[in-house]
Write an enzyme that holds these catalytic residues in place. Structure first.
Site, PDB file in Angstrom:
ATOM      1  N   SER A 116     -37.698  82.786  41.607  1.00 57.98           N
ATOM      2  CA  SER A 116     -39.090  82.434  41.883  1.00 57.98           C
ATOM      3  C   SER A 116     -39.429  82.561  43.356  1.00 57.98           C
ATOM      4  CB  SER A 116     -39.349  80.987  41.437  1.00 57.98           C
ATOM      5  OG  SER A 116     -40.605  80.509  41.908  1.00 57.98           O
ATOM      6  N   TYR A 139     -37.595  72.689  42.367  1.00 54.32           N
ATOM      7  CA  TYR A 139     -37.601  73.873  41.510  1.00 54.32           C
ATOM      8  C   TYR A 139     -37.141  75.101  42.307  1.00 54.32           C
ATOM      9  CZ  TYR A 139     -39.420  77.824  38.831  1.00 54.32           C
ATOM     10  OH  TYR A 139     -39.554  79.016  38.159  1.00 54.32           O
ATOM     11  N   LYS A 176     -48.107  75.274  27.697  1.00 53.99           N
ATOM     12  CA  LYS A 176     -47.695  74.726  28.989  1.00 53.99           C
ATOM     13  C   LYS A 176     -48.570  73.579  29.476  1.00 53.99           C
ATOM     14  CE  LYS A 176     -46.084  77.556  32.099  1.00 53.99           C
ATOM     15  NZ  LYS A 176     -45.971  78.664  33.075  1.00 53.99           N
TER      16      LYS A 176
END
Length: 319
Positions: A116, A139, A176
């Site tokens: 990412s 994350y 989501k």
């Protein structure tokens, strides 16, 4: 060619399988943990694949001898996730164990790991893969940790592609909820106004914070290019190389929905985002173009938003 997609019920996973089906590829297995189907099963009703397997099936390296490519997309993708034992196990330990196990197989299939742009943290200038990065959320840290743990292994076989996805959006995000891309949430909203976060950075006026938004179909094309060009495994940015302001994104949403009098409003930045909000991202795609020889042009924001809205209407009707 036989392919395994972990997280195949998710947004990018199901979009990838749809794209593979379009390319007449259906010899596909999906790996999803038990209990992960309830909110996502609608993503796969129109897909062609072989079977859905639990993670326990992959406890032995031998099972990977049947695959030519493994696309590892399964993870907790919430950028606001807490730094706890569950997310460490799910995003770091499981991923590193799985990929090492795959490379212990005799076949050594192509491996795609979904990293990412979150690894770049508060960077606003240098988004080259060679840049020293410093994530500002857990994350991003988990993605960087996996990259670092597996780079030595990749130096031996060159079959692992670490793809740093920038801001991905598209039409299979309904499961989501609040973690769906703002583009998806705005396109499915009945409001004629869009709220943006106020800027707390003097270098970025209101509405002019910018991100590199990439449509999921372009992500799928890059993944397939990696599969077709094996043994060039490395870290690659997957973005368009163009930064678009949130204001321009909002205008693209209004245009796609035919809203002539749409209003942009501003709200306070949430406290938990003040210190780690990314004001600017823009993928340096020189390595993707030059080393991986990826030549396809990416959708611009208006094209991508319209495609996403057309997909949403196809599923849900006018919204």
């Amino acid at each position: 060619m036989k392919i395994l997609v972990t997280g195949g019920f998710g947004f990018i996973g199901s979009s990838l399988i749809k794209y593979l089906n379009f390319k007449n590829q259906s010899d596909i297995d999906i790996c999803e943990p038990r209990g992960a189907y309830e909110s996502k099963w609608q993503n796969v009703v129109d897909l062609k694949y072989n079977r859905v397997l639990d993670v326990d099936y992959f406890n032995n390296s031998v099972v990977f001898d049947q695959y030519d490519a493994v696309i590892h997309l399964g993870a907790n993708s919430a950028t606001t996730q807490s730094a706890d034992a569950f997310n460490w196990e799910n995003n770091i330990s499981f991923s590193t164990r799985l990929i090492k196990r795959i490379n212990n197989s005799s076949k050594k299939p192509v491996i795609i790991f979904a990293s990412s742009a979150a690894v770049y943290g508060n960077e606003t200038v240098n988004f080259a893969e060679s840049n020293e990065v410093k994530p500002t959320n857990f994350y991003g840290f988990t993605k960087l940790r996996v990259e670092k743990e597996l780079q030595e292994l990749n130096s031996i076989f060159s079959n692992i592609y670490f793809l740093r996805f920038f801001n991905v959006y598209g039409g299979r995000e309904q499961h989501k909820g609040g973690m769906a891309s703002p583009i998806y949430r705005w396109l499915t909203s009945s409001d004629s106004s869009i709220e943006l976060f106020e800027s707390l950075n003097p270098n970025f006026p209101q509405g002019q914070m910018k991100r590199d938004f990439i449509h999921v179909i372009d992500v799928c094309k890059v993944i397939c290019h990696c599969i077709d060009n094996r043994r060039k495994g490395d870290i690659y940015n997957v973005g368009t190389g163009v930064a678009t302001s949130w204001e321009d994104v909002a205008q693209a949403v209004f245009k796609a929905k035919g809203i002539a009098d749409g209003k942009i409003l501003y709200k306070k930045m949430p406290v938990n985002l003040i210190n780690n909000y990314q004001y600017y991202t823009c993928a340096n795609i020189d390595k993707l173009r030059n080393q991986l020889k990826y030549e396809h042009q990416f959708l611009n924001i208006e094209e991508g938003v319209k495609m996403t809205y057309d997909r949403i209407k196809e599923i849900y009707g006018n919204v």
